[in-house]
Enzyme design. Structure first.
Site, PDB file in Angstrom:
ATOM      1  N   HIS A  59       0.844  -1.207   0.000  1.00  0.00           N
ATOM      2  CA  HIS A  59       0.000   0.000   0.000  1.00  0.00           C
ATOM      3  C   HIS A  59       0.876   1.253   0.000  1.00  0.00           C
ATOM      4  CE1 HIS A  59      -3.082  -2.625   2.336  1.00  0.00           C
ATOM      5  NE2 HIS A  59      -3.563  -2.457   1.130  1.00  0.00           N
ATOM      6  N   LYS A 103     -16.902  -6.576   7.102  1.00  0.00           N
ATOM      7  CA  LYS A 103     -15.643  -7.306   6.852  1.00  0.00           C
ATOM      8  C   LYS A 103     -14.970  -7.774   8.153  1.00  0.00           C
ATOM      9  CE  LYS A 103     -13.523  -6.410   2.400  1.00  0.00           C
ATOM     10  NZ  LYS A 103     -12.338  -5.865   1.727  1.00  0.00           N
ATOM     11  N   ARG A 160      -2.298  -6.162  -8.362  1.00  0.00           N
ATOM     12  CA  ARG A 160      -1.203  -7.092  -8.068  1.00  0.00           C
ATOM     13  C   ARG A 160      -1.096  -8.174  -9.118  1.00  0.00           C
ATOM     14  NH1 ARG A 160      -3.384  -7.740  -2.123  1.00  0.00           N
ATOM     15  NH2 ARG A 160      -5.174  -7.192  -3.398  1.00  0.00           N
ATOM     16  N   SER A 187      -2.959  -7.689   3.064  1.00  0.00           N
ATOM     17  CA  SER A 187      -3.185  -7.545   4.501  1.00  0.00           C
ATOM     18  C   SER A 187      -3.619  -8.887   5.102  1.00  0.00           C
ATOM     19  CB  SER A 187      -4.273  -6.505   4.772  1.00  0.00           C
ATOM     20  OG  SER A 187      -3.894  -5.258   4.261  1.00  0.00           O
TER      21      SER A 187
HETATM   22  P1  ADP Z   1      -9.857  -3.517  -0.371  1.00  0.00           P
HETATM   23  O1  ADP Z   1     -10.566  -4.086   0.806  1.00  0.00           O
HETATM   24  O2  ADP Z   1     -10.522  -2.334  -1.003  1.00  0.00           O
HETATM   25  O3  ADP Z   1      -9.356  -4.525  -1.381  1.00  0.00           O
HETATM   26  P2  ADP Z   1      -7.115  -3.277   0.516  1.00  0.00           P
HETATM   27  O4  ADP Z   1      -6.682  -2.540   1.728  1.00  0.00           O
HETATM   28  O5  ADP Z   1      -6.943  -4.761   0.526  1.00  0.00           O
HETATM   29  O6  ADP Z   1      -8.588  -2.840   0.312  1.00  0.00           O
HETATM   30  O7  ADP Z   1      -6.409  -2.683  -0.764  1.00  0.00           O
HETATM   31  C1  ADP Z   1      -6.539  -1.336  -1.148  1.00  0.00           C
HETATM   32  C2  ADP Z   1      -5.956  -1.165  -2.539  1.00  0.00           C
HETATM   33  O8  ADP Z   1      -4.557  -1.446  -2.504  1.00  0.00           O
HETATM   34  C3  ADP Z   1      -6.533  -2.101  -3.597  1.00  0.00           C
HETATM   35  O9  ADP Z   1      -6.578  -1.404  -4.823  1.00  0.00           O
HETATM   36  C4  ADP Z   1      -5.524  -3.220  -3.668  1.00  0.00           C
HETATM   37  O10 ADP Z   1      -5.539  -3.855  -4.941  1.00  0.00           O
HETATM   38  C5  ADP Z   1      -4.241  -2.442  -3.455  1.00  0.00           C
HETATM   39  N1  ADP Z   1      -3.163  -3.279  -2.909  1.00  0.00           N
HETATM   40  C6  ADP Z   1      -3.222  -4.099  -1.845  1.00  0.00           C
HETATM   41  N2  ADP Z   1      -2.035  -4.720  -1.647  1.00  0.00           N
HETATM   42  C7  ADP Z   1      -1.201  -4.283  -2.631  1.00  0.00           C
HETATM   43  C8  ADP Z   1       0.149  -4.582  -3.018  1.00  0.00           C
HETATM   44  N3  ADP Z   1       0.884  -5.470  -2.350  1.00  0.00           N
HETATM   45  N4  ADP Z   1       0.657  -3.934  -4.097  1.00  0.00           N
HETATM   46  C9  ADP Z   1      -0.112  -3.057  -4.788  1.00  0.00           C
HETATM   47  N5  ADP Z   1      -1.392  -2.760  -4.508  1.00  0.00           N
HETATM   48  C10 ADP Z   1      -1.941  -3.358  -3.444  1.00  0.00           C
END
Ligand code: ADP
Length: 161
Positions: free
Chosen positions: A17, A41, A90, A128
């Site tokens: 992130h 969630k 990703r 996460s």
């Molecule tokens: P959500 O519940 O909306 O998926 P996340 O916190 O899991 O929220 O992710 C927020 C954003 O960050 C999403 O667009 C996700 O694809 C992106 N993201 C999560 N992990 C990574 C990573 N390792 N590299 C790049 N983008 C990521």
């Protein structure tokens, strides 16, 4: 003035992130990280805790702010007079869901566009949920999170067990 919203659960914020946030902050005049307040969630961290963790790890970026939001993402984007939504991609597995989300948002708010940043290869496997799973078994999470966040996650897991 280009303003972006980067929405997500950030439960907790990972180095993946943070990489997207830093790259977006270089391209945009202003970035608002939108932390989703979504009880369905059942997150590990409260929305206040997630906001505070993000504020902590982005304090070196003076064009980045952190807010929580509930309800429709496009309403949050409009309230903040932002131009674009930023999402990270990703792998191909992210693509279908992200495309559906972007297209739906475009139908309900044609003035808001979504832009995608491909992940830094170093973090392409990182999520996460994976971090929480490893932390739950007391595995080493130091390579996935900023050091202060890794400490907070370890403490939270310990307090729950
Ligand atoms: P959500 O519940 O909306 O998926 P996340 O916190 O899991 O929220 O992710 C927020 C954003 O960050 C999403 O667009 C996700 O694809 C992106 N993201 C999560 N992990 C990574 C990573 N390792 N590299 C790049 N983008 C990521």
């Amino acid at each position: 003035m280009a303003k972006a919203v980067y929405p997500g659960s950030f439960d907790p914020v990972t180095l993946g992130h943070l990489d997207i946030i830093e790259r977006t902050a270089k391209m945009m005049d202003h970035v608002i990280i939108g932390v989703l307040n979504n009880n369905s969630k059942s997150p590990l961290f409260s929305v206040e805790e997630r906001v505070n963790m993000l504020k902590n790890v982005t304090s070196h970026l003076d064009n980045v702010e952190v807010q929580s939001f509930g309800g429709l993402l496009v309403d949050f984007v409009h309230q903040n007079h932002a131009d674009v939504i930023v999402r990270g991609l990703r792998a191909i597995t992210d693509f279908e869901y992200e495309l559906q989300l972007a297209q739906t948002n475009r139908v309900i708010a044609p003035d808001v566009d979504t832009i995608f940043l491909t992940t830094n290869l170093k973090y392409s496997y990182l999520s996460s949920s994976i971090v929480k799973e490893i932390a739950g078994y007391h595995g080493d999470i130091s390579g996935f999170l900023p050091p202060e966040i890794a400490r907070i996650v370890r403490d939270k897991i310990r307090s729950r067990q």
